[in-house]
Design a protein around this motif. Structure first.
Motif, mmCIF file in Angstrom:
data_model
loop_
_atom_site.group_PDB
_atom_site.id
_atom_site.type_symbol
_atom_site.label_atom_id
_atom_site.label_comp_id
_atom_site.label_asym_id
_atom_site.label_seq_id
_atom_site.Cartn_x
_atom_site.Cartn_y
_atom_site.Cartn_z
ATOM 1 N N ARG A 211 0.867 -1.183 0.000
ATOM 2 C CA ARG A 211 0.000 0.000 0.000
ATOM 3 C C ARG A 211 0.894 1.220 0.000
ATOM 4 N N SER B 140 2.661 4.545 0.907
ATOM 5 C CA SER B 140 2.799 5.218 2.197
ATOM 6 C C SER B 140 3.904 6.259 2.091
ATOM 7 N N ASP C 188 1.258 -5.304 3.971
ATOM 8 C CA ASP C 188 0.302 -6.122 4.724
ATOM 9 C C ASP C 188 0.562 -7.588 4.411
ATOM 10 N N GLU D 16 -1.072 -5.195 8.756
ATOM 11 C CA GLU D 16 0.128 -4.436 8.418
ATOM 12 C C GLU D 16 1.276 -4.913 9.294
ATOM 13 N N THR E 203 -7.690 3.426 -0.035
ATOM 14 C CA THR E 203 -6.602 2.757 0.682
ATOM 15 C C THR E 203 -5.476 2.361 -0.277
ATOM 16 N N GLU F 204 -5.171 5.567 3.535
ATOM 17 C CA GLU F 204 -5.741 4.427 4.230
ATOM 18 C C GLU F 204 -7.042 4.822 4.927
ATOM 19 N N GLU G 5 -9.303 4.519 7.685
ATOM 20 C CA GLU G 5 -9.138 3.968 9.033
ATOM 21 C C GLU G 5 -10.472 3.715 9.710
#
Lengths: 342, 785
Positions: free
Chosen positions: A245, A247, A259, A280, B27, B32, B34
């Motif tokens: 994902r 980030s 993850d 994660e 996401t 993301e 949450e």
């Protein structure tokens, strides 16, 4: 006469209870003063024919008695042994777990396992001190001066230059500099790190990380994915999947969070993974070109990937530990629950 | 960051997206999700009308109501003061799951109740967004609400809110305008956001502004505004973000901050004298909008007019100059500051405001301009403002846009992907980045994009990481393995675990007091400049005190026989070293019914340390134990220092009685060794010597010596006399008692003799034993018994 002796002697042998009695019987019948000896002496009065015949019978009786006695002896020994064993009967149900073994602390257990996974892939393992310079902890990791992490509020500073490292990235940055002229680099750095956080169930001012770094020609982000998939499968099981994902970390670009399919439900969705099927476990990315340049590495020629995972988090996930503080309280009953080879 | 489905649906066609699909798209693109707030009460929350309302016979505050919910009439007991006949109300039917409770058919003080009349608080609406009336009573709906309808749409709860985790580099999306652009890229749809332009004639401004060059401030005056409620559109958006609606002016200020990410302030012009300035040397008290008085110190940024402070810059305005219902003319202030400054002041004063949060993010340098334009436009439209003055700025902002070359082949090399040039550039179009040849111009709000790798990330995140292949790096053969010190740590752990000792891990940071019990220290301890508490302020120089605390913790919980070790770095002002600490208490093992008990004492520890060192490769002959009577943690006569040859390694011994009292632990034995030192010493390799083929002979001797004579001395005499023929010595009895004299002891020793080269004959044995006894007599004044 002989028949009478025979009957009498056999009877007595049968009645023997032990070796002593048996020996007495033996002396009594076969000894120099025994009845057979007496019969032999009386032979003198007989004819040659008779002598021959009686002598033969006496000898036959002798050997009969001897063999009977030996048979009896074996029998008695067997009985005595049985008796002895009988006497040595013990209570098999008494508890006997007093030779206890200790075991590794759960965090060290996970650390060791991770180290071994990467050693098998040809990685070096580097451990450098926990008191670190701001330079390696932040500056070299491309974390700017006005970043909140560099605040006194979030980091345990010792003075203007020194601090307790906030991530094992500091070790990577040192290693990167030391090996800039000695590429390729393949290293993992495990160790304790410190953040100025109040302790609660999910935060601890001290915890453990393991970070990995690979720098050489033609390293691609897809290599990172393959490496982490391998790690996840070794840690959590062969059928593991991983998911990247997007980030953000200052020292990598692109950056991803990684993850793994939830080891508790196999990806179907449960409370642990909040119904997402994913958990994660680490952050990763391609080393930021600025980070390579600061360490003296030509970023147009070399590339690299880096990843970092919380050992505490992995341990909590794998063993279902609900409170990070348990790891540092060291209740022996808690520590002993990790007494398995897994 | 919160995102309302209804709000974004005004801009995008999301018909084909379920809530889960939206969450998944966000996401996987780097935002993301949450949490999702859906206020979904599954058709069990409906509009009702109160038909009757009578006092409960057994209560002074409960009412028994008959409520029409279209399909039936329900009897419901209600505790709200404001319930009355004729009201349209929110009814939670039996089976409805509210955040705090599930509605069931029940009896309230003997009266049957089939449902509940609800306040918004009970539905989970944050109290901060509600009036006191709404907080204290049931929600009264407008009279045109249709009985039996799902209640959500009448109270603005027919929306779905996504809670987004925003990474620090993408704080641009806290501005809704930027968020919409991002969503356009994610959903691959078009969006066109127009910033309003003020078209009325501007009046020359009498205002002046001033600040240092690294900061920015602008001011603009507008006259003749009308204070009223803001429009439905603004109110509903504020509600999504849990911002309380005050009046049109304050709402506009907050609304524009939401759209642009640029905080701003609107003053009542009557209370502002002269120019607006940013000042950083004010010291004194200040009464802020929240009614509290704050102590401002030098270094805090303040907004001043010619006479007085008007606000804490970037954090909160002042009570004195705030907009009230009597306000006629206003001054709009838009400013930028160093975010560190705002963070520090906000933390010190413990104020977190919408504004202080936004100022700690990256603000688009163009946002200040956008904000001014939006505010003026809205003041005209929503507050009937008449006279608009020029905006005055402290400086003209320079906007420098970054351009980057995007090479799709390099991108593929870096990622390991196989994207075509078209695919790669399609992402730039989705992001609305300007493309000229292969050069990409980055818009000002995307200050996170500075190098080509940043663009690679945009491409892969929007095309999706599932397009990233899985490969492994080419392996470089290496001679790397575990560093020696770690190998040693692993061997030690294995050895100690086998011996029933449990590994522990304690905190590096300790208190002053614990630090005072450190063992074998060289330099002063390091103290933290900013400790969290007194318990965690010193970096430890020794592990033992921490292990004693662990022992106390366990013993106080009736855990017996605790044996623990820890391996950890310890640090003082000069250096770090790796140490091993061991604490043994209670029994090593105990099987009491057959008297098979070994108590952990000095000798158990000695055996353990010796065995461990030998297994690590240090020959027994090199291990030296030297009495240490002066180690404050240890019993003065049950403590030794450990040396390998001449190198000091550490110390072990029985705990000093005062220390065991201090820590409230049982009598235990302690050890702490320096592994860094140990690891630096040469270790012996395994050397094979054949087992002697010749018979060994055992001879026992009993000798009477002075109590002060140690076994070590006796052993040394025997070994020197017998040389290589002495295979081993074993003490099998020690006796002290009145009948041999109170200053004497008797010791019985079994000597095993063996030669590597021959069978020992009686004569040799005899003369050797005589030799030994003679030497013992002459050198140690021993009597042979």
């Amino acid at each position: 006469m002989l028949q009478k002796i025979q009957l009498e002697a056999l009877e007595k042998i049968m009645q023997c209870q032990n070796n002593t009695q048996l020996n007495e019987i033996k002396v009594l019948y076969l000894g120099k003063k025994g009845p057979l000896q007496e019969v032999m002496q009386q032979l003198k009065t007989l004819s040659v024919e008779e002598k021959k015949e009686v002598g033969k019978k006496v000898n036959e009786l002798k050997s009969l008695l001897e063999s009977t006695i030996e048979t009896k002896r074996i029998q008695l020994n067997e009985i005595a042994l049985q008796q002895q064993l009988e006497n040595e009967k013990i209570d098999l149900t008494l508890e006997a777990d007093y030779y206890e073994q200790g075991n590794l602390h759960p965090l060290i257990k996970i650390q060791t396992e991770l180290e071994d996974i990467f050693i098998a892939m040809g990685y070096d393992v580097a451990k450098i001190g926990e008191v670190e310079l701001d330079l390696y902890n932040f500056e070299r990791a491309n974390i700017p001066h006005d970043h909140p992490a560099r605040d006194m509020q979030d980091t345990f500073y010792i003075d203007d230059e020194k601090l307790l490292r906030t991530h094992t990235t500091a070790v990577q940055m040192r290693y990167l500099e030391e090996h800039a002229n000695n590429l390729p680099i393949q290293v993992v750095c495990p160790g304790k790190v410190y953040r100025r956080d109040d302790d609660d169930a999910t935060h601890s001012h001290q915890f453990m990380q393991i970070e990995g770094l690979v720098v050489k020609e033609n390293v691609k982000m897809s290599d990172l994915k393959g490496t982490l998939l391998l790690m996840a499968q070794k840690m959590f099981g062969e059928n593991q999947k991983i998911r990247f994902r997007p980030s953000y970390f200052q020292f990598t670009e692109p950056s991803v969070e990684v993850d793994v399919s939830c080891p508790f439900c196999g990806g179907k969705g449960c409370n642990v993974c909040k119904q997402t099927g994913w958990i994660e476990i680490l952050g990763a990315g391609m080393v930021h070109p600025k980070v390579l340049e600061m360490a003296g590495i030509d970023s147009t020629k070399y590339s690299g990937f880096a990843f970092g995972a919380g050992i505490d988090r992995i341990a909590m996930l794998r063993y279902g530990v609900e409170d990070i503080r348990h790891f540092f309280t060291n209740d022996i009953r808690f520590l002993k629950s990790f007494n398995r080879f897994d | 960051m919160l995102v309302s489905r209804k709000y974004i649906e005004q801009y995008f066609n999301l018909e084909n997206y379920t809530n889960d699909a939206i969450a998944e798209a966000l996401t996987t693109s780097g935002f993301e999700v949450e949490g999702v707030i859906a206020y979904d009460f599954k058709n069990k929350l409906v509009v009702g009308e109160v038909l009757t309302c009578e006092k409960h016979p057994d209560s002074d505050h409960l009412h028994i109501c008959t409520v029409d919910v279209a399909i039936e009439q329900l009897q419901i007991v209600c505790g709200a003061k404001n319930v009355a006949v004729g009201q349209k109300v929110i009814v939670a039917l039996v089976g409805c799951e509210l955040p705090q409770l599930k509605i069931t058919k029940s009896k309230v003080r003997g009266i049957e109740s089939s449902g509940m009349l609800c306040s918004l608080v009970e539905l989970g609406v944050p109290e901060s967004t509600l009036t006191d009336e709404q907080k204290n009573g049931i929600e009264i709906l407008k009279s045109d609400a249709i009985i039996g309808d799902i209640a959500n749409k009448y109270i603005g709860l027919d929306d779905v809110i996504f809670e987004l985790g925003v990474t620090p580099n993408r704080s641009d999306v806290v501005a809704l305008n930027n968020l919409l652009k991002e969503l356009a890229a994610i959903f691959n749809q078009q969006i066109n956001i127009e910033i309003p332009t003020v078209t009325t004639n501007l009046i020359d401004t009498p205002l002046k502004v001033a600040c240092s060059e690294n900061r920015y401030i602008s001011a603009q005056k507008i006259e003749n505004i009308t204070i009223k409620d803001s429009s439905e559109h603004i109110q509903s958006l504020l509600k999504t973000y849990n911002i309380k609606s005050i009046n049109n002016i304050v709402d506009i200020s907050n609304y524009v901050a939401l759209l642009t990410g640029q905080p701003n302030h609107i003053y009542d012009a009557e209370f502002v004298k002269g120019s607006l300035r940013i000042v950083d040397d004010y010291e004194g008290e200040f009464v802020a909008l929240d009614g509290n008085t704050y102590n401002i110190v030098k270094g805090d940024l303040m907004i001043f007019d010619d006479e007085k402070p008007l606000g804490i810059a970037g954090i909160m305005g002042g009570e004195y100059s705030k907009v009230t219902e009597n306000t006629k003319n206003v001054i709009i202030e838009v400013a930028n500051f160093e975010r560190m400054k705002i963070r520090n002041t906000s933390r010190r004063l413990n104020i977190t405001s919408e504004s202080s949060i936004k100022y700690q993010k990256n603000i688009d340098p163009q946002a200040s301009d956008y904000a001014s334009r939006y505010i003026v436009d809205l003041l005209i439209k929503e507050a009937d403002a008449k006279n608009v003055y020029n905006k005055i700025e402290s400086s003209q902002k320079q906007i420098n846009l970054t351009t980057l070359k995007l090479d799709y082949q390099r991108l593929n090399n870096h990622l390991g992907s196989h994207f075509s040039k078209e695919e790669v550039f399609s992402v730039m179009k989705r992001l609305d980045f300007e493309i000229k040849n292969d050069e990409i111009t980055i818009p000002s709000y995307r200050s996170d994009i500075t190098v080509a790798e940043d663009l690679y990330e945009e491409v892969i995140r929007l095309l999706g990481y599932d397009h990233l292949p899985t490969t492994l790096p080419t392996v470089s053969a290496s001679n790397k393995s575990l560093p020696l010190i770690q190998k040693m740590q692993r061997n030690i752990s294995q050895f100690l675990n086998k011996n029933g000792i449990q590994q522990a891990m304690t905190y590096t940071l300790i208190s002053d007091e614990l630090n005072s019990f450190a063992l074998n220290v060289k330099e002063d301890a390091i103290s933290l400049a900013s400790p969290l508490s007194d318990d965690r302020k010193i970096i430890r120089r020794s592990i033992l005190p921490s292990l004693l605390e662990v022992l106390a913790y366990n013993e106080s919980r009736s855990v017996e026989n605790c044996s623990l070790y820890e391996i950890s770095d310890v640090t003082d002002k000069e250096s770090s070293e790796n140490r091993l600490s061991i604490v043994l208490s209670g029994n090593k093992y105990a099987n009491k019914w057959n008297n098979h008990v070994v108590t952990n004492d000095f000798y158990v520890m000695k055996s353990l340390i010796t065995q461990m060192l030998v297994q690590l490769g240090y020959d027994k002959q090199r291990i030296v134990y030297q009495a240490n009577t002066n180690q404050s943690l240890m019993h003065p006569y049950q403590c030794v220092d450990v040396y390998i040859g001449r190198d000091f390694i550490g110390t072990f011994g029985t705990i000093h009685p005062t220390i065991s009292k201090k820590f409230i632990v049982s009598k235990c034995v302690l050890a702490e060794l320096n592994l860094t030192k140990l690891e630096s010493l040469k270790v012996g390799k395994i050397k094979y010597t054949p087992v002697s083929r010749y018979q060994s002979v055992k001879r026992d001797i009993a000798i009477l010596v002075d109590k002060s004579v140690t076994y070590g001395a006796i052993k040394s005499v025997i070994e020197k006399t017998g040389k290589s023929l002495i295979k081993s010595l074993e003490v099998f009895d020690i006796y002290e008692g009145e009948n041999i004299g109170s200053d004497k002891k008797s010791m019985a020793i079994r000597i095993t003799l063996q030669s590597q080269t021959e069978t020992l004959d009686n004569h040799t044995i005899q003369s050797l034993m005589e030799n030994i006894t003679t030497t013992l007599t002459t050198q140690l004044n021993a009597q042979i018994r």
